[in-house]
Design a protein around this motif. Structure first.
Motif, mmCIF file in Angstrom:
data_model
loop_
_atom_site.group_PDB
_atom_site.id
_atom_site.type_symbol
_atom_site.label_atom_id
_atom_site.label_comp_id
_atom_site.label_asym_id
_atom_site.label_seq_id
_atom_site.Cartn_x
_atom_site.Cartn_y
_atom_site.Cartn_z
ATOM 1 N N GLU A 142 0.744 -1.130 -0.022
ATOM 2 C CA GLU A 142 -0.142 -0.086 -0.086
ATOM 3 C C GLU A 142 0.956 1.337 -0.087
ATOM 4 O O GLU A 142 2.039 1.438 0.666
ATOM 5 N N PRO A 143 0.481 2.335 -0.572
ATOM 6 C CA PRO A 143 -0.814 2.465 -1.358
ATOM 7 C C PRO A 143 -0.908 1.984 -2.895
ATOM 8 O O PRO A 143 -1.860 2.151 -3.750
ATOM 9 N N ARG A 144 0.437 1.620 -3.169
ATOM 10 C CA ARG A 144 0.481 1.558 -4.629
ATOM 11 C C ARG A 144 0.856 0.027 -5.034
ATOM 12 O O ARG A 144 1.208 -0.837 -4.098
ATOM 13 N N CYS A 145 0.605 -0.350 -6.162
ATOM 14 C CA CYS A 145 0.345 -1.698 -6.504
ATOM 15 C C CYS A 145 1.155 -1.808 -7.939
ATOM 16 O O CYS A 145 0.702 -1.034 -8.885
ATOM 17 N N VAL A 146 1.995 -2.872 -8.022
ATOM 18 C CA VAL A 146 2.831 -2.756 -9.393
ATOM 19 C C VAL A 146 2.873 -4.086 -9.685
ATOM 20 O O VAL A 146 2.738 -5.106 -8.931
ATOM 21 N N ALA A 147 2.706 -4.476 -10.966
ATOM 22 C CA ALA A 147 2.609 -5.971 -11.433
ATOM 23 C C ALA A 147 3.509 -6.142 -12.898
ATOM 24 O O ALA A 147 3.253 -5.342 -13.644
ATOM 25 N N GLY A 148 3.915 -7.297 -13.053
ATOM 26 C CA GLY A 148 4.581 -7.629 -14.389
ATOM 27 C C GLY A 148 4.786 -9.039 -14.485
ATOM 28 O O GLY A 148 4.036 -9.814 -13.765
ATOM 29 N N GLY A 149 5.015 -9.218 -15.922
ATOM 30 C CA GLY A 149 4.773 -10.347 -16.366
ATOM 31 C C GLY A 149 5.400 -10.717 -17.557
ATOM 32 O O GLY A 149 6.021 -9.756 -18.226
ATOM 33 N N LEU A 150 5.690 -11.953 -17.985
ATOM 34 C CA LEU A 150 6.578 -12.544 -18.885
ATOM 35 C C LEU A 150 6.043 -13.528 -19.627
ATOM 36 O O LEU A 150 5.483 -14.569 -18.715
ATOM 37 N N LEU A 151 5.676 -13.675 -21.034
ATOM 38 C CA LEU A 151 5.318 -14.901 -21.588
ATOM 39 C C LEU A 151 6.244 -15.153 -22.745
ATOM 40 O O LEU A 151 6.517 -14.412 -23.487
ATOM 41 N N VAL A 152 6.526 -16.455 -22.831
ATOM 42 C CA VAL A 152 7.619 -16.890 -23.874
ATOM 43 C C VAL A 152 6.967 -18.148 -24.364
ATOM 44 O O VAL A 152 6.482 -19.033 -23.716
ATOM 45 N N GLN A 153 7.143 -18.127 -25.880
ATOM 46 C CA GLN A 153 6.532 -19.441 -26.660
ATOM 47 C C GLN A 153 7.611 -19.930 -27.533
ATOM 48 O O GLN A 153 8.133 -19.444 -28.202
ATOM 49 N N HIS A 154 7.324 -21.184 -28.019
ATOM 50 C CA HIS A 154 7.738 -21.743 -29.081
ATOM 51 C C HIS A 154 7.011 -21.414 -30.455
ATOM 52 O O HIS A 154 5.892 -21.520 -30.406
ATOM 53 N N PHE A 155 7.774 -20.721 -31.476
ATOM 54 C CA PHE A 155 6.871 -20.657 -32.640
ATOM 55 C C PHE A 155 6.231 -21.854 -33.221
ATOM 56 O O PHE A 155 6.713 -22.938 -33.323
ATOM 57 N N PRO A 156 4.961 -21.605 -33.529
ATOM 58 C CA PRO A 156 4.067 -22.806 -33.900
ATOM 59 C C PRO A 156 4.428 -22.825 -35.295
ATOM 60 O O PRO A 156 4.106 -24.194 -35.765
ATOM 61 N N ASP A 157 4.890 -21.903 -35.876
ATOM 62 C CA ASP A 157 5.264 -22.167 -37.597
ATOM 63 C C ASP A 157 6.816 -21.721 -37.856
ATOM 64 O O ASP A 157 7.076 -21.397 -38.883
ATOM 65 N N GLY A 158 7.590 -21.529 -36.882
ATOM 66 C CA GLY A 158 8.812 -21.083 -37.041
ATOM 67 C C GLY A 158 8.679 -19.556 -37.496
ATOM 68 O O GLY A 158 7.950 -18.877 -37.394
ATOM 69 N N GLU A 159 9.959 -19.128 -37.904
ATOM 70 C CA GLU A 159 9.853 -17.642 -38.532
ATOM 71 C C GLU A 159 9.130 -17.515 -39.888
ATOM 72 O O GLU A 159 8.925 -18.678 -40.510
#
Length: 302
Positions: free
Chosen positions: A178-195
């Motif tokens: 309190e009184p502030r809220c900070v949030a972060g996130g990371l998403l990593v994926q394998h390419f389903p079709d390559g580049e």
């Protein structure tokens, strides 16, 4: 980690999404950090600490997954429905960089929740529905998974594994001092079709490239995701600095987006029969509409 939240958002990455790819590893990802936008959404209601944490996590996940959409006006809707727990409804959505979210809870049960409790303790029994609406084609895709595991991020990993068959790693961190809220996130994926322009890549959890990327991305510490001194580009570089090439692309800045305007609700109410609209009127002859997302009451001409 610094506690100074007064640094400009464009320096820290607050309310931004950064897209990145690691071409040699056939990997893509998103990283996000929410600050003022998160505070604005959460301030619409008084939430106990644990359910505030859950809504913050859901907003981060909505930004991560919603920013994967390429088409303008495409929308991601993140909805959890349950029974037997402190929370029976959670709804967030993302469209064109706009985030909104709402959580309905039992105040007494929510106050009794302990930090770090499981999804079952928070929701009881229920499901998570993730819906992609593609404005360009009018197509809608939805995946549904049980509300099981230790976090919403874990449930989302299950969604990608079951509904899209894409190996995905997700990490979310929320600092709700309190009184502030900070949030972060990371998403990593394998390419389903390559580049683009390359042969289709056979995606599998045991692929050497994915195993390497998952180990590197999984090394991120929760405090790094919410550190206001560490900008998003630096965060990605910390993870993948040993790779030959890492490409980054800043996406749309994030903002709280709510569609609660007189015009919007007038259009919705116009779909109801006239007799029903007349029954909705109050003593002033107007139709009161309570927006759960921003806690405003609008008065719509009948």
């Amino acid at each position: 980690m610094s506690d100074d939240l007064s640094i400009r958002s464009d320096d820290t990455g607050f309310d931004r999404v950064l897209a990145f790819t690691v071409p040699s590893r056939n990997a893509r990802g998103r990283v996000v950090r929410l600050g003022p936008v998160l505070e604005t959404v959460l301030s619409a209601h008084t939430y106990p600490k644990v359910v505030k944490h859950v809504l913050a996590e859901a907003l981060v996940l909505s930004a991560l997954m919603g920013s994967l959409l390429k088409d303008e006006d495409a929308q991601l809707t993140f909805q959890a429905q349950a029974e037997g727990g402190a929370v029976d409804l959670l709804v967030c959505d993302y469209r064109n960089g706009e985030l909104r979210g709402y959580l309905r809870h039992d105040p007494d049960l929510a106050e009794a929740l302990e930090e770090g409790c499981s999804l079952e303790a928070i929701f009881g029994t229920g499901y998570l529905a993730i819906t992609f609406d593609l404005a360009a084609t009018g197509a809608r895709y939805q995946g549904i998974v049980p509300l099981e595991g230790e976090s919403l991020a874990q449930a989302c990993e299950t969604y990608f594994a079951q509904s899209e068959q894409v190996p995905t790693l997700i990490r979310v961190s929320v600092r709700s001092n309190e009184p502030r809220c900070v949030a972060g996130g990371l998403l990593v994926q394998h390419f389903p079709d390559g580049e683009e322009g390359r042969e289709r890549l056979h995606v599998q959890d045991q692929h050497p490239d994915w195993e390497h990327v998952a180990v590197m991305a999984g090394s991120i510490r929760p405090e790094e995701l919410v550190d206001p001194v560490l900008n998003l580009e630096e965060l990605v570089w910390r993870i993948f600095h040993e790779e030959d090439e890492v490409r980054v692309e800043p996406l749309l800045p994030l903002q709280r987006g709510c569609r609660c305007t007189v015009e919007y609700y007038r259009e919705i109410l116009s779909r109801f029969p006239e007799a029903e609209r007349l029954d909705m009127r109050d003593e002033t002859g107007m139709i009161p509409v309570d927006c759960a997302f921003c806690s405003k009451i609008l008065h719509i001409p009948a």
